[in-house]
Design an enzyme around this catalytic site. Structure first.
Site, PDB file in Angstrom:
ATOM      1  N   CYS A  74     -59.794 -15.120  -5.911  1.00 23.11           N
ATOM      2  CA  CYS A  74     -58.464 -14.534  -6.086  1.00 23.11           C
ATOM      3  C   CYS A  74     -58.645 -13.234  -6.863  1.00 23.11           C
ATOM      4  CB  CYS A  74     -57.601 -15.511  -6.866  1.00 23.11           C
ATOM      5  SG  CYS A  74     -55.955 -14.911  -7.256  1.00 23.11           S
ATOM      6  N   CYS A 194     -56.433  -8.809  -1.587  1.00 25.96           N
ATOM      7  CA  CYS A 194     -55.853 -10.112  -1.951  1.00 25.96           C
ATOM      8  C   CYS A 194     -56.370 -11.089  -0.909  1.00 25.96           C
ATOM      9  CB  CYS A 194     -54.331 -10.047  -1.921  1.00 25.96           C
ATOM     10  SG  CYS A 194     -53.519 -11.664  -1.981  1.00 25.96           S
TER      11      CYS A 194
HETATM   12  N1  DGL Z   1     -54.772 -14.600  -3.340  1.00 23.63           N
HETATM   13  C1  DGL Z   1     -54.517 -13.918  -4.542  1.00 23.63           C
HETATM   14  C2  DGL Z   1     -55.362 -12.652  -4.670  1.00 23.63           C
HETATM   15  O1  DGL Z   1     -56.433 -12.573  -4.125  1.00 23.63           O
HETATM   16  C3  DGL Z   1     -53.143 -13.734  -5.089  1.00 23.63           C
HETATM   17  C4  DGL Z   1     -51.924 -14.184  -4.377  1.00 23.63           C
HETATM   18  C5  DGL Z   1     -50.783 -14.488  -5.319  1.00 23.63           C
HETATM   19  O2  DGL Z   1     -50.726 -15.611  -5.784  1.00 23.63           O
HETATM   20  O3  DGL Z   1     -49.964 -13.592  -5.605  1.00 23.63           O
HETATM   21  O4  DGL Z   1     -54.993 -11.714  -5.319  1.00 23.63           O
END
Ligand code: DGL
Length: 265
Positions: A74, A194
């Site tokens: 993430c 993301c």
């Molecule tokens: N998947 C996450 C990232 O790589 C964030 C998504 C979220 O929860 O806003 O930033």
């Protein structure tokens, strides 16, 4: 912890499955434990302090499962919490991800490329992004674009929905090719900053309407995980393919969301 211990991977939700897939390809004999904190998603609109607390809860769960390393799949949690977690747990291998701005600027094959960096608002406002822009902003034009709607729709199981295409058309309006052939700002490189976004990569390309180079930080993260585990003598030497155990903090609306994403990706 031994060579046979699993690798822990976590995200705010289903997005990190896109990273898990790349990790499985890179290290096919490893066992993985994946934790999607969908009950608390999205992280991208929360304060750094809140994201740190949530990330620490997840990492403690993974430590309890005796993982040999943790991959923060993430960008948002890495930006807000990785330094804090590494300082607090110095004996642990904790890897993170950041938007692939460097290769998007330096390896695009174009001099001074226009780079669209799609990420969460938290990632785009974080210190790491400021640092990346200060390092590479002279060699390319960097356009940040927050896209919380992608996270919301992917979490809701609507990655291929008409709402998704509508949302992408709206936010990409300054960069996409319009019906009359006009393009406000022509993009050379697209950074998927993301981990929810690789699930809609094809939709983003379709909406842009012209070819772009796509950069996804998952490949760099998987290579780094391989390197660190090899260096620590912790790479699995089993011959059989590894497995994955999936955990989620959410029971609603769809407790099988992680399995579905794993099959789809
Ligand atoms: N998947 C996450 C990232 O790589 C964030 C998504 C979220 O929860 O806003 O930033």
């Amino acid at each position: 912890m031994t060579k046979d211990s699993p690798i822990g991977v976590f995200d705010s939700g289903v997005g990190g499955i896109s990273v898990l897939r790349v990790m499985q390809e890179t290290m096919p004999h490893e066992n993985f434990i994946y934790y999607g904190d969908s009950g608390n998603a999205p992280y991208g609109e929360k304060t750094p302090d809140h994201i740190r607390r949530l990330s620490e809860n997840v990492i403690r769960f993974l430590f309890h499962k005796e993982v040999k390393a943790v991959v923060i799949a993430c960008n948002t949690a890495t930006s807000a919490a990785a330094d804090y977690l590494r300082a607090k747990y110095p004996d642990r291998i904790i890897l993170g991800m950041e938007p692939a701005v460097k290769p998007a600027v330096l390896q695009s094959g174009k001099r001074h490329p226009a780079v669209l960096v799609m990420a969460t608002s938290s990632t785009l406002h974080g210190e790491r992004m400021k640092h990346l822009v200060s390092l590479h902003g002279e060699d390319g034009d960097i356009y940040p674009l927050a896209a919380p709607g992608i996270v919301r729709l992917v979490e809701a199981g609507k990655k291929d929905s008409p709402e998704m295409l509508e949302y992408l058309s709206e936010i990409l309006s300054p960069y996409r090719k319009h019906a009359d052939g006009s393009i406000g700002t022509h993009i050379d490189s697209l950074v998927l900053g993301c981990t929810h976004f690789p699930f809609v990569e094809e939709h983003i390309k379709e909406v842009l309407g012209y070819p772009v180079e796509v950069y996804n930080g998952a490949y760099g993260t998987a290579r780094e995980a391989l390197r660190r585990l090899t260096e620590a003598g912790l790479l699995s030497d089993r011959a059989a393919p590894g497995d994955v155990k999936l955990y989620s903090s959410s029971t609603a609306p769809d407790p099988t969301a992680l399995e579905r994403m794993l099959l789809l990706s």
